[in-house]
Design a protein around this motif. Structure first.
Motif, PDB file in Angstrom:
ATOM      1  N   MET A 253      52.810  43.894  19.784  1.00 21.75           N
ATOM      2  CA  MET A 253      51.588  43.106  19.649  1.00 21.75           C
ATOM      3  C   MET A 253      51.142  42.579  21.008  1.00 21.75           C
ATOM      4  O   MET A 253      49.940  42.562  21.326  1.00 21.75           O
ATOM      5  N   LYS A 254      52.118  42.150  21.845  1.00 22.21           N
ATOM      6  CA  LYS A 254      51.738  41.681  23.178  1.00 22.21           C
ATOM      7  C   LYS A 254      51.113  42.803  24.007  1.00 22.21           C
ATOM      8  O   LYS A 254      50.130  42.601  24.727  1.00 22.21           O
ATOM      9  N   LEU A 257      47.616  43.383  22.717  1.00 26.40           N
ATOM     10  CA  LEU A 257      46.690  42.323  23.095  1.00 26.40           C
ATOM     11  C   LEU A 257      46.343  42.366  24.579  1.00 26.40           C
ATOM     12  O   LEU A 257      45.286  41.884  24.994  1.00 26.40           O
ATOM     13  N   LEU A 260      43.071  44.093  25.276  1.00 28.76           N
ATOM     14  CA  LEU A 260      41.839  43.465  24.830  1.00 28.76           C
ATOM     15  C   LEU A 260      41.308  42.526  25.908  1.00 28.76           C
ATOM     16  O   LEU A 260      41.992  42.208  26.877  1.00 28.76           O
ATOM     17  N   ASP A 264      39.023  37.233  23.998  1.00 27.27           N
ATOM     18  CA  ASP A 264      39.278  37.576  22.595  1.00 27.27           C
ATOM     19  C   ASP A 264      40.768  37.530  22.261  1.00 27.27           C
ATOM     20  O   ASP A 264      41.157  37.224  21.132  1.00 27.27           O
ATOM     21  N   ALA A 265      41.612  37.849  23.242  1.00 22.39           N
ATOM     22  CA  ALA A 265      43.054  37.931  22.965  1.00 22.39           C
ATOM     23  C   ALA A 265      43.760  36.591  23.039  1.00 22.39           C
ATOM     24  O   ALA A 265      44.891  36.456  22.567  1.00 22.39           O
ATOM     25  N   LEU A 268      45.086  35.058  19.705  1.00 22.34           N
ATOM     26  CA  LEU A 268      46.173  35.876  19.162  1.00 22.34           C
ATOM     27  C   LEU A 268      47.443  35.749  19.998  1.00 22.34           C
ATOM     28  O   LEU A 268      48.563  35.772  19.471  1.00 22.34           O
ATOM     29  N   LEU A 269      47.277  35.639  21.322  1.00 23.88           N
ATOM     30  CA  LEU A 269      48.458  35.469  22.181  1.00 23.88           C
ATOM     31  C   LEU A 269      49.179  34.167  21.886  1.00 23.88           C
ATOM     32  O   LEU A 269      50.410  34.091  21.935  1.00 23.88           O
TER      33      LEU A 269
END
Length: 439
Positions: A253-254, A257, A260, A264-265, A268-269
């Protein structure tokens, strides 16, 4: 009637109580037997022997009183005294003692004196200066006379032999019972030591020995220890496996991200970082005190290093007290992790922290205090439970964790046979956390 006050004077150890159970009946039997022997048997024998002798002396005194002159007195007395083995000598009134000469602690002599005075009312004095001779001064029609005879005629040869024999064999049997009791209690002591060591996180070799009941208790302890070890191992493997497996999708996932846009990331980060902290907390909690082996550790030096590391990280932490000397048998990695967690919580929810270490002969105490909001007394029990978050007192907006910090410390303290105590800091006004472990 309550006997609770008596407990303060009773031995606390099993060995001391067993010794009391052995000694007390022996002493009571010795005292009762000695009292009965002196009070009944020895007194009766002495009275009978003295009565026999006084009857013989009374016959002689009757013949003396019937004599017409002093010469006739000696003639009549010599005829019987030689046969009775009794000495008979006239004395002057000045030679008669004014009081009896009897030993204070000579029980038989007191009985003899009483019987002589009751049987011979004309007795003037009784002397028993030693264990060999008895002298009785008696008034007659022709003046006082001194009658002497061997003490063996009125008292037993050695009345103390029975008491000495009872005392000797009582001490001998008590010593034998002590040795036997010591061998019987040794397996119980070994079982207690093994259980105490296991409570402190150490595994010591132990095999059941002794009586059937002790062997049964030892076998039950080994079964219980094995089950607890399996449960701890299974819990550790399960949580470690789950936490470890989560690292792979988190890493993907990292990486995803990172491709992106930064704007935007960002949300989520933050979520991924939170999940990462959660996984790390799970791993620390599963390790607990199971990582490494117990060893002799210089607690003062270890805490000093932890405080210095915290200072290098820019935290306001000070070691304000370090008392006592010596090393403590602990799991160094687990104890260091516990202290680091306490310091992390203190600096996270407060602006400064103070650490103190006190070592005594029986215990070790590590105290961490902070100037944060603290924890209400009603919620301190819940604070040490896993995944417990106390929003009113420990604000999570300041970078709160997942509720495992104090749970890890509590788990480490219990694994060492100790306890984690929470309270209010008198110095800084925030939380006071104490790790107390017996030495």
């Amino acid at each position: 009637m309550s006997f609770k006050w008596l407990k303060r004077y009773m031995p606390r150890s099993l060995y001391g109580r067993a010794a009391l159970i052995i000694i007390l009946p022996v002493v009571v039997v010795q005292l009762v037997a000695s009292f009965v022997f002196l009070r009944n048997h020895l007194r009766d024998i002495t009275t009978q022997m003295t009565l026999t002798t006084t009857r013989e002396i009374a016959v002689v005194l009757d013949l003396v009183d019937e004599a017409e002159s002093a010469v006739e007195v000696l003639e009549r007395a010599d005829l019987l005294m030689a046969a009775l083995l009794v000495g008979f000598d006239p004395v002057s009134e000045a030679a008669v003692p004014t009081s009896d000469d009897v030993g204070i602690f000579d029980y038989s002599a007191h009985v003899v004196r009483q019987v002589v005075r009751d049987s011979l009312p004309q007795t003037l004095a009784v002397e028993m200066p030693d264990n060999r001779v008895v002298r009785i001064y008696v008034a007659t029609r022709h003046g006082p006379v001194e009658i002497t005879f061997n003490r063996r005629r009125v008292t037993a040869a050695a009345p103390h032999q029975l008491i000495l024999t009872m005392l000797f064999f009582g001490l001998l049997m008590t010593a034998i019972a002590f040795l036997y009791m010591r061998n019987q209690l040794r397996p119980i002591t070994r079982l207690a030591n093994a259980a105490e060591a296991f409570g402190r996180g150490r595994i010591v070799p132990y095999s059941p020995t002794g009586a059937i009941e002790v062997r049964a208790a030892g076998g039950a302890f080994l079964d219980m220890r094995a089950r607890i070890e399996r449960q701890i191992e299974q819990r550790t493997m399960l949580l470690s496996g789950v936490s470890h497996d989560l690292r792979t999708p988190l890493t993907r996932m990292k990486l995803g991200l990172a491709l992106l846009d930064e704007e935007d990331a960002a949300p989520l980060l933050r979520d991924v970082d939170e999940m990462q902290r959660l996984v790390d907390a799970f791993l620390d909690f599963t390790k607990g005190a199971s990582e490494g082996e117990p060893e002799k550790v210089d607690i003062k030096a270890m805490v000093t290093h932890v405080v210095e590391d915290a200072k290098r990280a820019g935290k306001d932490v000070n070691l304000v007290e370090a008392e006592g000397e010596g090393k403590v048998m602990v799991n160094a990695l687990a104890m260091r992790r516990a202290v680091e967690n306490l310091l992390g919580n203190a600096t996270q929810y407060g602006t400064k922290a103070e650490v103190s270490v006190v070592l005594t002969e029986k215990s070790m105490r590590i105290r961490v205090e902070d100037d944060g909001p603290g924890i209400p007394e009603a919620k301190r029990v819940d604070a040490v439970k896993p995944f417990s978050r106390l929003d009113p007192s420990r604000n999570q907006n300041r970078g709160g964790g997942v509720g495992l910090g104090l749970a890890i410390v509590n788990d480490v303290a219990r694994a060492h046979g100790g306890v984690l105590r929470l309270g209010k800091s008198d110095r800084l006004g925030g939380l006071r956390a104490d790790i107390v472990i017996g030495r």
